[in-house]
Design an enzyme around this catalytic site. Structure first.
Site, PDB file in Angstrom:
ATOM      1  N   THR A 134       0.874  -1.171   0.000  1.00  0.00           N
ATOM      2  CA  THR A 134       0.000   0.000   0.000  1.00  0.00           C
ATOM      3  C   THR A 134       0.910   1.220   0.000  1.00  0.00           C
ATOM      4  OG1 THR A 134      -1.710  -1.230   1.175  1.00  0.00           O
ATOM      5  CG2 THR A 134      -1.819   1.144   1.385  1.00  0.00           C
ATOM      6  N   GLY A 163       1.052  -1.075   5.102  1.00  0.00           N
ATOM      7  CA  GLY A 163       1.431  -2.110   6.058  1.00  0.00           C
ATOM      8  C   GLY A 163       0.365  -3.134   6.361  1.00  0.00           C
ATOM      9  N   ASP A 195      -9.564  -8.953   0.435  1.00  0.00           N
ATOM     10  CA  ASP A 195      -9.840  -8.245   1.691  1.00  0.00           C
ATOM     11  C   ASP A 195     -11.225  -8.599   2.227  1.00  0.00           C
ATOM     12  OD1 ASP A 195      -7.423  -7.061   1.957  1.00  0.00           O
ATOM     13  OD2 ASP A 195      -8.079  -5.016   1.589  1.00  0.00           O
TER      14      ASP A 195
END
Length: 592
Positions: free
Chosen positions: A409, A495, A449
């Protein structure tokens, strides 16, 4: 006349990097050392020095990108303009982390109106996707590596639609002007950094070695592109020219949309369901920010489908009564309390947070002072191990989420000369995303996700896959305001799910321990996601391991790949900090 971009970058670590520069005519290529720490890296964190500025500032994850944003700001562009130019360049030079094939969360502060807005540019699931997307023929979740690679994991990209909407409201320079730096670099070439080379050498994403055209682009002749290589991307340059001229429709409609959908549906690995209709129908969403008072400050972040905003704010409120200002920075007692507050926030996050357009998310209840005061009583002098989920509302039955959230990211912090600001985190999820590549850019694997399992023990998982739904995210862009309403701090990080810890710890460092943003970012990191406590390898925190274990912690020592980028406003001066664990830089008007 082509814009050229110049950037001086200081020694940061052990590995030499090469960064090209541009302002108006020519490139200057200079040798620059760099340190690589994602996903694995050499231990030990070198220090960076804080950068100051009087007028404007941009902090981004690659010097090319920071320089593009700086150039836009120098031309009178707004913070939104600079964010767009910066991300367009990141797509090219930091393809492992973010890009126009992914999504974003943006916080925007309007200085004139004294107002903060949030823009959700998160990906959506294809309309035809359902809760069986990641189940095998036996109804069981597939292995994570089988889930992330290929077309099945690709969500509808949201970045460019979000940018177009933000620019229509808050842009100052013409849309096409913002594409010049990225087009120039894509056509004439950028110098490959050691970090990009190292991630390719690690072969972290097997799809990049298997799927064309990513394989040929990143592994010409079967070898990872070497650091120092002048790399061009004519396909991306050509697409950028169309988008610059025709607007975001050139991405979401027409030839690019057709090619994107075809690449997903006909992926050689795990074909997906994304269609041209999904692209045509995508819309970003302006959402109300979520804010809490922390001591004398007002801390604001992104509402769901971000889980990061709620979790970061919960951690702060759970710690408020502990008065961490009384303890030295990163002291044993302070970090013990921090890990316990983090456990509690992650317990709630794993059960309750999902797309609020599809499920009830008890945002207000999770941040209610009485609820958090009761939860704070669970913070003791011994590690609490796996703490139970809270009950902010009695009528919600949920099951724990089993999504994979990986750390590739990026975060951009910007303040323009008008006093407006952007805190934006964007992502393509895993390093190099799904490895499906179209027209010079990588597509995300953000659908992982979502929870891979739609239910547990007969209870529904809030974050299960549903058509047109947005997957939960840990991205946590933050803005902090003083008591008088003035802007104090912008911060965020990549992260994966550890973003929440990285950002919360940095907020404590600035607001409680009164460190400047660079000092706060340089601090060794600690995380706890309601599992074990992780302390940063090669740092001073390793010495605390025996004492933490005496308090009941299961301690692991590991590289913690934060990429924090922050800007603080102190006595009218902008103070910029960039994470020494990555290759980002802070630039202001003094940095030309």
């Amino acid at each position: 006349m082509k814009p050229t971009f110049s950037c001086r970058v200081h020694r940061l670590g052990l590995i030499a990097a090469v960064v090209s520069s541009f302002f108006y005519q020519s490139y200057v290529i200079a040798d620059t050392p760099r340190e690589v720490r994602e996903p694995e890296a050499a231990t030990g964190v070198s220090q960076k020095q804080m950068v100051t500025s009087e007028q404007y500032m941009v902090v981004a994850a690659n010097p090319y990108a920071s320089r593009a944003g700086q150039w836009v700001l120098s031309q009178g562009g707004s913070a939104v303009d600079a964010a767009i130019a910066t991300q367009l360049v990141l797509t090219l030079v930091e393809p492992q982390s973010s890009g126009i094939g992914g999504g974003s969360f943006m916080l925007y502060y309007d200085k004139q109106k004294q107002q903060m807005l949030t823009l959700d540019g998160r990906e959506t699931a294809p309309a035809e996707a359902d809760e069986t997307l990641f189940l095998n023929t036996h109804g069981k979740p597939v292995k994570w590596i089988d889930a992330v690679v290929g077309g099945r994991s690709v969500g509808v990209p949201g970045v460019l639609r979000a940018f177009a909407d933000a620019h229509s409201k808050f842009g100052k320079l013409p849309w096409a002007e913002l594409f010049k730096p990225a087009i120039h670099l894509a056509e004439d070439g950028f110098v490959v950094s050691p970090r990009l080379n190292a991630l390719l050498e690690m072969r972290f994403n097997p799809g990049a070695l298997q799927l064309e055209p990513a394989k040929s682009y990143f592994y010409p002749n079967g070898q990872a592109i070497a650091a120092g290589t002048l790399k061009k991307n004519p396909e991306l340059a050509a697409l950028y020219k169309k988008i610059a001229e025709q607007g975001a429709d050139a991405f979401y409609l027409g030839e690019n949309a057709k090619q994107l959908a075809n690449a997903v549906q006909n992926s050689a690995i795990a074909p997906g369901k994304l269609s041209e209709a999904d692209l045509a129908q995508y819309q970003p969403k302006w959402r109300e920010p979520i804010c809490v008072e922390y001591h004398q400050y007002n801390v604001c972040s992104m509402a769901p489908p971000s889980s990061g905003g709620i979790a970061v704010l919960q951690i702060l409120k759970l710690l408020e009564s502990k008065n961490l200002a009384q303890y030295p920075a990163n002291s044993l007692q302070a970090l013990h309390y921090f890990t316990q507050a983090s456990r509690l926030a992650f317990a709630d996050r794993d059960f309750y947070i999902a797309d609020p357009d599809f499920v009830t998310v008890p945002t207000s209840a999770l941040l209610a002072p009485d609820y958090l005061a009761e939860r704070a009583k669970l913070i003791t002098e011994q590690d609490s191990k796996n703490v139970p989920v809270g009950k902010p509302l009695d009528n919600l039955e949920r099951a724990q989420n089993d999504a994979f959230e990986l750390p590739s990211t990026t975060h951009v912090s910007i303040v323009d000369k008008y006093g407006n600001a952007v805190s934006m985190t964007s992502s393509i999820e895993m390093a190099f995303g799904s490895a499906v590549m179209v027209n010079g850019y990588l597509l995300n694997n953000q659908l992982t996700d979502f929870a891979l399992s739609p239910e547990k023990d007969g209870k529904p998982v809030a974050n299960r896959v549903e058509g047109n739904k947005r997957p939960r995210s840990s991205m946590s862009p933050v803005m902090v305001f003083n008591k008088d309403g003035s802007l104090k701090l912008i911060v965020g990080s990549p992260g994966g799910s550890r973003i929440i810890n990285y950002v919360a710890q940095t907020l404590v460092a600035v607001l409680d321990w009164q460190l400047d943003p660079q000092q706060a970012i340089n601090l060794p990191r600690v995380t706890n996601r309601n599992m074990y406590t992780t302390i940063e390898a090669g740092s001073a925190l390793v010495a605390l391991q025996p004492e933490l274990e005496k308090r009941g912690h299961e301690v692991k020592v590991a590289d913690l790949n934060s990429g924090l980028h922050a800007i603080a406003i102190h006595n009218g001066q902008l103070q910029g900090g960039a994470d020494p664990r990555r290759e980002g830089v802070a630039l202001g008007e003094k940095s030309f």
